[in-house]
Design a protein around this motif. Structure first.
Motif, PDB file in Angstrom:
ATOM      1  N   LEU A   1       0.589  -1.456  -0.437  1.00 52.66           N
ATOM      2  CA  LEU A   1      -0.075   0.127  -0.084  1.00 52.66           C
ATOM      3  C   LEU A   1       0.596   0.675   0.005  1.00 52.66           C
ATOM      4  O   LEU A   1       1.019   1.918  -0.871  1.00 52.66           O
ATOM      5  N   VAL A   2       1.973   1.334   0.664  1.00 52.67           N
ATOM      6  CA  VAL A   2       3.014   2.772   0.883  1.00 52.67           C
ATOM      7  C   VAL A   2       3.513   2.581  -0.607  1.00 52.67           C
ATOM      8  O   VAL A   2       3.853   3.877  -1.065  1.00 52.67           O
ATOM      9  N   ILE A   3       4.186   1.520  -0.483  1.00 52.95           N
ATOM     10  CA  ILE A   3       4.398   1.881  -1.966  1.00 52.95           C
ATOM     11  C   ILE A   3       3.545   2.007  -3.467  1.00 52.95           C
ATOM     12  O   ILE A   3       4.071   3.228  -4.153  1.00 52.95           O
ATOM     13  N   GLY A   4       3.029   1.288  -3.706  1.00 52.20           N
ATOM     14  CA  GLY A   4       1.811   2.093  -4.260  1.00 52.20           C
ATOM     15  C   GLY A   4       0.846   3.444  -4.319  1.00 52.20           C
ATOM     16  O   GLY A   4       0.966   4.284  -5.597  1.00 52.20           O
ATOM     17  N   LEU A   5       1.574   3.652  -2.982  1.00 51.22           N
ATOM     18  CA  LEU A   5       0.016   5.221  -3.155  1.00 51.22           C
ATOM     19  C   LEU A   5       1.562   6.582  -3.155  1.00 51.22           C
ATOM     20  O   LEU A   5       1.396   7.149  -4.380  1.00 51.22           O
ATOM     21  N   VAL A   6       2.716   5.467  -2.784  1.00 57.29           N
ATOM     22  CA  VAL A   6       4.073   7.093  -3.100  1.00 57.29           C
ATOM     23  C   VAL A   6       4.286   6.891  -4.910  1.00 57.29           C
ATOM     24  O   VAL A   6       4.046   7.845  -5.226  1.00 57.29           O
ATOM     25  N   MET A   7       4.170   5.782  -5.111  1.00 60.21           N
ATOM     26  CA  MET A   7       4.141   6.085  -6.678  1.00 60.21           C
ATOM     27  C   MET A   7       3.074   6.558  -7.477  1.00 60.21           C
ATOM     28  O   MET A   7       3.280   7.425  -8.234  1.00 60.21           O
ATOM     29  N   TRP A   8       1.976   6.118  -6.983  1.00 65.91           N
ATOM     30  CA  TRP A   8       0.418   7.088  -8.254  1.00 65.91           C
ATOM     31  C   TRP A   8       0.966   8.328  -7.141  1.00 65.91           C
ATOM     32  O   TRP A   8       0.662   9.184  -7.484  1.00 65.91           O
TER      33      TRP A   8
END
Length: 75
Positions: free
Chosen positions: A19-26
């Motif tokens: 979730l954290v990696i996805g949010l940061v990339m998004w």
């Protein structure tokens, strides 16, 4: 004996990292800092990266990026 606790910590850690990696990339894509992908695509990338052993990923990136000057200086 501790399999339940170990499995739950592993699941929670991997899910939160995804979730954290996805949010940061998004959010980075929305800000123009990286390629703009859909939220689902960034979550899928986060799941792949979260489930990958960091040592093996680092050695793979060193082999792949050895010919790219900017990438090789980062490694």
């Amino acid at each position: 004996k501790n399999c339940g606790a170990i499995a739950s910590y592993a699941f929670i850690g991997t899910a939160s990292s995804t979730l954290v990696i996805g949010l940061v990339m998004w959010l980075g894509g929305l800000a123009g800092a990286c390629a703009q992908l859909s939220f689902l695509e960034t979550l899928l990338f986060g799941a792949i990266v979260s489930a990958t052993d960091p040592v093996s990923l680092a050695s793979l990136l060193q082999r792949v990026c050895s010919s790219v000057p900017a990438c090789s200086t980062a490694m």
